[in-house]
Design a protein around this motif. Structure first.
Motif, PDB file in Angstrom:
ATOM      1  N   ALA A  98      16.270   1.810   6.520  1.00  0.00           N
ATOM      2  CA  ALA A  98      16.573   2.929   6.017  1.00  0.00           C
ATOM      3  C   ALA A  98      16.353   2.954   4.362  1.00  0.00           C
ATOM      4  O   ALA A  98      15.773   4.142   3.620  1.00  0.00           O
ATOM      5  CB  ALA A  98      17.805   3.417   6.586  1.00  0.00           C
ATOM      6  N   ALA A  99      16.735   1.716   3.861  1.00  0.00           N
ATOM      7  CA  ALA A  99      16.642   1.453   2.346  1.00  0.00           C
ATOM      8  C   ALA A  99      15.296   1.520   1.830  1.00  0.00           C
ATOM      9  O   ALA A  99      14.992   2.017   0.567  1.00  0.00           O
ATOM     10  CB  ALA A  99      17.348   0.274   2.242  1.00  0.00           C
ATOM     11  N   GLY A 100      14.257   1.053   2.769  1.00  0.00           N
ATOM     12  CA  GLY A 100      12.861   1.055   2.458  1.00  0.00           C
ATOM     13  C   GLY A 100      12.460   2.369   2.200  1.00  0.00           C
ATOM     14  O   GLY A 100      11.304   2.593   1.302  1.00  0.00           O
ATOM     15  N   VAL A 101      13.009   3.472   2.713  1.00  0.00           N
ATOM     16  CA  VAL A 101      12.716   4.999   2.773  1.00  0.00           C
ATOM     17  C   VAL A 101      13.379   5.435   1.473  1.00  0.00           C
ATOM     18  O   VAL A 101      12.522   6.231   0.678  1.00  0.00           O
ATOM     19  CB  VAL A 101      13.084   5.590   3.876  1.00  0.00           C
ATOM     20  N   LEU A 102      14.592   5.013   1.142  1.00  0.00           N
ATOM     21  CA  LEU A 102      15.196   5.746   0.035  1.00  0.00           C
ATOM     22  C   LEU A 102      14.959   5.106  -1.215  1.00  0.00           C
ATOM     23  O   LEU A 102      14.994   5.802  -2.155  1.00  0.00           O
ATOM     24  CB  LEU A 102      16.816   5.683   0.457  1.00  0.00           C
ATOM     25  N   LEU A 103      14.787   3.720  -1.230  1.00  0.00           N
ATOM     26  CA  LEU A 103      14.697   3.091  -2.689  1.00  0.00           C
ATOM     27  C   LEU A 103      13.538   3.890  -3.747  1.00  0.00           C
ATOM     28  O   LEU A 103      13.776   3.933  -4.664  1.00  0.00           O
ATOM     29  CB  LEU A 103      14.492   1.614  -2.409  1.00  0.00           C
ATOM     30  N   PRO A 104      12.343   3.983  -2.834  1.00  0.00           N
ATOM     31  CA  PRO A 104      11.398   4.557  -3.861  1.00  0.00           C
ATOM     32  C   PRO A 104      11.812   5.818  -4.375  1.00  0.00           C
ATOM     33  O   PRO A 104      11.598   6.274  -5.638  1.00  0.00           O
ATOM     34  CB  PRO A 104      10.324   4.948  -2.909  1.00  0.00           C
ATOM     35  N   ARG A 105      12.671   6.487  -3.682  1.00  0.00           N
ATOM     36  CA  ARG A 105      13.112   7.978  -4.143  1.00  0.00           C
ATOM     37  C   ARG A 105      14.369   7.617  -5.370  1.00  0.00           C
ATOM     38  O   ARG A 105      14.550   8.803  -6.181  1.00  0.00           O
ATOM     39  CB  ARG A 105      13.562   8.879  -2.979  1.00  0.00           C
ATOM     40  N   GLU A 147      24.276  -3.707  -1.545  1.00  0.00           N
ATOM     41  CA  GLU A 147      24.882  -4.533  -0.754  1.00  0.00           C
ATOM     42  C   GLU A 147      24.832  -3.772   0.793  1.00  0.00           C
ATOM     43  O   GLU A 147      24.671  -4.315   1.795  1.00  0.00           O
ATOM     44  CB  GLU A 147      26.371  -4.965  -0.877  1.00  0.00           C
ATOM     45  N   ALA A 148      25.616  -2.490   0.470  1.00  0.00           N
ATOM     46  CA  ALA A 148      25.307  -1.629   1.891  1.00  0.00           C
ATOM     47  C   ALA A 148      23.746  -1.355   2.509  1.00  0.00           C
ATOM     48  O   ALA A 148      23.527  -1.302   3.506  1.00  0.00           O
ATOM     49  CB  ALA A 148      25.910  -0.482   1.420  1.00  0.00           C
ATOM     50  N   PHE A 149      23.057  -1.334   1.543  1.00  0.00           N
ATOM     51  CA  PHE A 149      21.572  -1.225   1.876  1.00  0.00           C
ATOM     52  C   PHE A 149      21.093  -2.413   2.541  1.00  0.00           C
ATOM     53  O   PHE A 149      19.970  -2.125   3.492  1.00  0.00           O
ATOM     54  CB  PHE A 149      20.637  -1.047   0.560  1.00  0.00           C
ATOM     55  N   GLY A 150      21.379  -3.684   2.382  1.00  0.00           N
ATOM     56  CA  GLY A 150      21.236  -4.621   2.840  1.00  0.00           C
ATOM     57  C   GLY A 150      21.979  -5.214   3.990  1.00  0.00           C
ATOM     58  O   GLY A 150      21.876  -6.436   4.443  1.00  0.00           O
ATOM     59  N   ALA A 193      17.003  11.560   7.001  1.00  0.00           N
ATOM     60  CA  ALA A 193      17.236  10.661   8.299  1.00  0.00           C
ATOM     61  C   ALA A 193      17.519   9.177   7.872  1.00  0.00           C
ATOM     62  O   ALA A 193      18.540   8.812   8.472  1.00  0.00           O
ATOM     63  CB  ALA A 193      15.793  10.549   9.209  1.00  0.00           C
ATOM     64  N   ALA A 194      16.941   8.723   6.834  1.00  0.00           N
ATOM     65  CA  ALA A 194      17.431   7.548   6.406  1.00  0.00           C
ATOM     66  C   ALA A 194      18.806   7.600   5.730  1.00  0.00           C
ATOM     67  O   ALA A 194      19.598   6.593   5.774  1.00  0.00           O
ATOM     68  CB  ALA A 194      16.494   6.924   5.161  1.00  0.00           C
ATOM     69  N   ALA A 195      19.224   8.569   5.215  1.00  0.00           N
ATOM     70  CA  ALA A 195      20.476   8.683   4.527  1.00  0.00           C
ATOM     71  C   ALA A 195      21.620   8.853   5.679  1.00  0.00           C
ATOM     72  O   ALA A 195      22.621   8.385   5.483  1.00  0.00           O
ATOM     73  CB  ALA A 195      20.532  10.125   3.747  1.00  0.00           C
ATOM     74  N   GLY A 196      21.104   9.491   6.957  1.00  0.00           N
ATOM     75  CA  GLY A 196      21.958   9.551   8.000  1.00  0.00           C
ATOM     76  C   GLY A 196      22.255   7.966   8.397  1.00  0.00           C
ATOM     77  O   GLY A 196      23.450   7.699   8.942  1.00  0.00           O
ATOM     78  N   VAL A 197      21.507   7.211   8.018  1.00  0.00           N
ATOM     79  CA  VAL A 197      21.806   5.690   8.682  1.00  0.00           C
ATOM     80  C   VAL A 197      22.720   5.046   7.639  1.00  0.00           C
ATOM     81  O   VAL A 197      23.657   4.140   8.053  1.00  0.00           O
ATOM     82  CB  VAL A 197      20.362   4.842   8.772  1.00  0.00           C
ATOM     83  N   LEU A 198      22.329   5.229   6.233  1.00  0.00           N
ATOM     84  CA  LEU A 198      23.141   4.594   5.354  1.00  0.00           C
ATOM     85  C   LEU A 198      24.348   5.226   4.822  1.00  0.00           C
ATOM     86  O   LEU A 198      25.415   4.473   4.430  1.00  0.00           O
ATOM     87  CB  LEU A 198      22.359   4.397   3.937  1.00  0.00           C
ATOM     88  N   LEU A 199      24.458   6.391   4.949  1.00  0.00           N
ATOM     89  CA  LEU A 199      25.738   6.874   4.498  1.00  0.00           C
ATOM     90  C   LEU A 199      27.219   6.319   5.232  1.00  0.00           C
ATOM     91  O   LEU A 199      28.131   6.287   4.690  1.00  0.00           O
ATOM     92  CB  LEU A 199      25.601   8.579   4.682  1.00  0.00           C
ATOM     93  N   PRO A 200      27.100   6.222   6.418  1.00  0.00           N
ATOM     94  CA  PRO A 200      28.149   5.707   7.204  1.00  0.00           C
ATOM     95  C   PRO A 200      28.521   4.072   6.448  1.00  0.00           C
ATOM     96  O   PRO A 200      29.769   3.614   6.564  1.00  0.00           O
ATOM     97  CB  PRO A 200      27.757   5.484   8.537  1.00  0.00           C
ATOM     98  N   ARG A 201      27.713   3.485   6.199  1.00  0.00           N
ATOM     99  CA  ARG A 201      27.575   1.993   5.399  1.00  0.00           C
ATOM    100  C   ARG A 201      28.147   2.413   4.214  1.00  0.00           C
ATOM    101  O   ARG A 201      28.787   1.402   3.786  1.00  0.00           O
ATOM    102  CB  ARG A 201      26.489   1.450   5.624  1.00  0.00           C
ATOM    103  N   LEU A 202      27.999   3.303   3.527  1.00  0.00           N
ATOM    104  CA  LEU A 202      28.515   3.595   2.207  1.00  0.00           C
ATOM    105  C   LEU A 202      29.929   4.322   2.061  1.00  0.00           C
ATOM    106  O   LEU A 202      30.476   4.165   1.180  1.00  0.00           O
ATOM    107  CB  LEU A 202      27.577   4.579   1.467  1.00  0.00           C
TER     108      LEU A 202
END
Lengths: 350, 350
Positions: A260-267, A249-252, B259-268
């Motif tokens: 950003a989720a597009g970068v992290l999800l594969p990892r 939910e946070a990713f979307g 870099a992507a985590a920097g975007v998502l962490l505040p949302r998490l």
């Protein structure tokens, strides 16, 4: 069907996504793994079998049906027919994603117990990224257990760890509320004494809840009563579902987050794959005189494929014979007599 | 110290990060919440008290010490002195992040049980994002329980839900392995009968493991025996730690991921904050004649601050009196006698 090799018989109507996911998973097992598979179910409900052989029957046990009554009354159900096929040597193993209690009851009543086994137990793999899954049993077959039953669960779990993951000397832990032998319920303290006295098991002592998913414990097999095992497994499943939902939910949440989720999800994909129960192959009912794999109710075709692979492996590697040797071979006569006096498992109503 | 208001007494040496985190958390409780706080501990070990009053004593119970023996022999320990201060009306409540078993033993032996309560229980909040946490008890005080104990846990948990979260009519669930009343161990089935017969409790029936963290259950309070409760709580803690570690590892895998985590962490962050046990305020020992809050061993200053807030709230809102009314007020005499015949809780060795 490959010549001479017995097929795995699969309950075509078991699970929330049956028959489509079951038929698709069975087809993949034949095509991708070369495992011979036969479906069982009422032809008019199964429909297209994707070219697989179907053994016809006339009844189906619903997911929410009372297990004991269903197996007593529905003698031409897919579950009963599958268990009979294993008993009669027409199939190497059975797989169902249907009613867990009814699957247990069918296997127990039609195949019978392995000589010396007090009660069958459900053995469920818990993912352990980078290693073979950890096996937890009993995951819910027996709400009440005796110390001897826990000892036998250890022996049966060790047999499955050997057969399934090649762990010839698996480390066994006893689930408790502290590592010291003095901690736990009277059941656990007595079981600790029995386990510690065995030269045929590598017993690590008590392990704790935190040692199930993650944690530093070396335990390959964790034994507990079926009440605790069922509660803790469902708690972990629920937590995983909740957390993955919250993270997604946070990713979307917005466009920036999605990028950003597009970068992290594969990892994150390797972790997700390792935690996905569809890849671990389902639970195995241990202690019955035949191989019975119980896949979860929401099984996808991938889950059915994994379950069939486990079933075929367990049959090929003689899981039942191995359990028979471990349990019946050297069970203390007195303990065994005590365990057997308790009578058959009250499966009905679970 | 605010005039006329009793302080919360805090074990300055309790927990892995004592005394620094404890003193800092206590200081914050005074400064940010206006709650009067007194520390207790050996002055030479506590060191700088940040201007807070310190009640001196000469002994400390170590984290791994045998609880029963420690409390019997270390009569001038910070835990014993804290429990005595509550008993004697010099403190409103006690807080410790130290040895859980010893904290329980000190509170039980020095404060005694509330009249009618068979056994004290540990009540632990489980985060429920967007709502008040769900209360689980017993989380480990009693490895073995009777049906009457589970009934009393429901009453005590309901009292805490009212005092702590303003839930005047909380929904109570009984942890089992299926929703039907016929499912579970003999203990659970008997407890179900007792709970279903109460007009003073809003009993929902059985809940399952998946209803603890996440899940659709409406249960505000979930009761279980201390063995199951301890195992399942530690399993959830271990799973959360494992998953957050694995996710953070993937987030830090490389520069692009960072870099992507920097975007998502505040949302998490809101989810992380809701799941952080440091914010939920620790477990409460229910059933003793005084308020005792047990914070986890790795408590930060934030955890101590939260625990002090819970302790002060529970004392202000008369948790002990409320439990006394609920439990002693209408307990069936026969059941109570049965429960009390079982004798005091064998705290030693837990």
């Amino acid at each position: 069907m490959a010549e001479g090799r017995l097929p795995v018989v699969v309950d075509a109507l078991g699970g929330d996504h049956a028959p489509a996911a079951v038929v698709a998973g069975a087809r993949r097992a034949v095509d991708e793994l070369g495992i011979p598979v036969v479906l069982v179910g009422p032809p008019e409900l199964v429909g297209d079998t994707a070219g697989l052989e179907l053994w016809p029957c006339s009844e189906v046990v619903a997911m929410d049906e009372d297990p004991g009554r269903a197996i007593r009354t529905k003698k031409d159900s897919s579950l009963v027919r599958a268990a009979e096929a294993v008993r009669d040597g027409r199939a190497a193993a059975m797989v169902s994603a249907g009613n867990t209690g009814a699957t247990m009851a069918a296997a127990l009543l039609r195949m019978g117990r392995i000589r010396g086994v007090a009660r069958p137990a459900i053995c469920t793999p818990i993912p352990r990224p980078g290693q073979a899954p950890r096996l937890l049993l009993d995951a819910g077959a027996n709400a009440e257990c005796s110390p001897v039953m826990l000892l036998q669960f250890a022996q049966m779990g060790a047999a499955l760890a050997a057969v399934r993951y090649g762990l010839e000397d698996p480390a066994v832990g006893l689930l408790s509320i502290g590592e010291e032998p003095s901690k736990g319920s009277p059941l656990v303290k007595e079981a600790h004494g029995l386990l510690a006295g065995r030269s045929d098991l590598r017993f690590l002592g008590n392990v704790e809840g935190r040692d199930l998913l993650g944690g530093q414990s070396a335990a390959d097999v964790v034994v507990t009563d079926g009440f605790t095992g069922n509660v803790v497994l469902k708690a972990l499943e629920g937590a995983l579902r909740f957390l993955s939902g919250a993270v997604l939910e946070a990713f979307g949440a917005d466009e920036e987050a999605k990028a950003a989720a597009g970068v992290l999800l594969p990892r994150l994909a390797p972790l997700v794959a390792e935690l996905d129960p569809d890849n671990t192959g389902g639970a195995v009912l241990l202690g019955v005189r035949g191989v019975c794999v119980i896949s979860h109710g929401s099984s996808s075709d991938q889950a059915i494929l994994s379950a069939i692979r486990v079933a075929a492996d367990a049959a090929d590697r003689q899981l039942v014979q191995r359990i028979g040797q471990l349990v019946a071979g050297d069970q203390g006569a007195e303990e065994l007599a005590d365990a057997l006096r308790e009578g058959p498992a009250p499966l009905a109503g679970r």
